[in-house]
Design a protein around this motif. Structure first.
Motif, PDB file in Angstrom:
ATOM      1  N   ASN A   7      38.753   2.303 -18.572  1.00  0.00           N
ATOM      2  CA  ASN A   7      38.360   0.950 -18.973  1.00  0.00           C
ATOM      3  C   ASN A   7      39.395   0.274 -19.864  1.00  0.00           C
ATOM      4  O   ASN A   7      39.060  -0.413 -20.815  1.00  0.00           O
ATOM      5  CB  ASN A   7      36.989   0.960 -19.643  1.00  0.00           C
ATOM      6  N   THR A   9      41.948  -2.513 -20.849  1.00  0.00           N
ATOM      7  CA  THR A   9      42.147  -3.940 -20.607  1.00  0.00           C
ATOM      8  C   THR A   9      43.254  -4.425 -21.525  1.00  0.00           C
ATOM      9  O   THR A   9      43.318  -4.035 -22.685  1.00  0.00           O
ATOM     10  CB  THR A   9      40.852  -4.732 -20.896  1.00  0.00           C
ATOM     11  N   GLY A  11      46.367  -7.884 -22.180  1.00  0.00           N
ATOM     12  CA  GLY A  11      46.869  -9.191 -21.788  1.00  0.00           C
ATOM     13  C   GLY A  11      47.507  -9.887 -22.961  1.00  0.00           C
ATOM     14  O   GLY A  11      48.006  -9.246 -23.891  1.00  0.00           O
ATOM     15  N   PRO A  16      43.156 -11.948 -20.332  1.00  0.00           N
ATOM     16  CA  PRO A  16      43.386 -10.590 -19.830  1.00  0.00           C
ATOM     17  C   PRO A  16      44.261 -10.620 -18.566  1.00  0.00           C
ATOM     18  O   PRO A  16      44.109 -11.478 -17.716  1.00  0.00           O
ATOM     19  CB  PRO A  16      41.992 -10.059 -19.513  1.00  0.00           C
ATOM     20  N   VAL A  18      45.256  -7.295 -17.054  1.00  0.00           N
ATOM     21  CA  VAL A  18      44.664  -6.165 -16.344  1.00  0.00           C
ATOM     22  C   VAL A  18      43.312  -5.881 -16.986  1.00  0.00           C
ATOM     23  O   VAL A  18      43.139  -6.050 -18.192  1.00  0.00           O
ATOM     24  CB  VAL A  18      45.559  -4.908 -16.376  1.00  0.00           C
ATOM     25  N   GLN A  19      42.362  -5.475 -16.184  1.00  0.00           N
ATOM     26  CA  GLN A  19      41.019  -5.236 -16.700  1.00  0.00           C
ATOM     27  C   GLN A  19      40.450  -3.946 -16.137  1.00  0.00           C
ATOM     28  O   GLN A  19      40.575  -3.669 -14.942  1.00  0.00           O
ATOM     29  CB  GLN A  19      40.081  -6.383 -16.321  1.00  0.00           C
ATOM     30  N   GLU A  20      39.835  -3.177 -17.019  1.00  0.00           N
ATOM     31  CA  GLU A  20      39.087  -1.974 -16.665  1.00  0.00           C
ATOM     32  C   GLU A  20      39.875  -1.026 -15.763  1.00  0.00           C
ATOM     33  O   GLU A  20      39.396  -0.574 -14.728  1.00  0.00           O
ATOM     34  CB  GLU A  20      37.757  -2.357 -16.023  1.00  0.00           C
TER      35      GLU A  20
END
Length: 40
Positions: A7, A9, A11, A16, A18-20
């Protein structure tokens, strides 16, 4: 497991990029992230 994340994240400021993200690297494996600013 040499490196593991769950998970993740990241930015800039409140945007953000990239996430998760889930990543699991074993010994001898490589990971490269390439973007507008080159290789990180």
């Amino acid at each position: 497991m040499l490196l593991e994340t769950n998970n993740l994240t990241g930015g800039y400021d409140s945007k953000p990029i990239v996430q998760e993200i889930q990543i699991a690297l074993q010994a001898g494996e490589w990971l490269s992230l390439v973007g507008a600013n080159g290789s990180q």
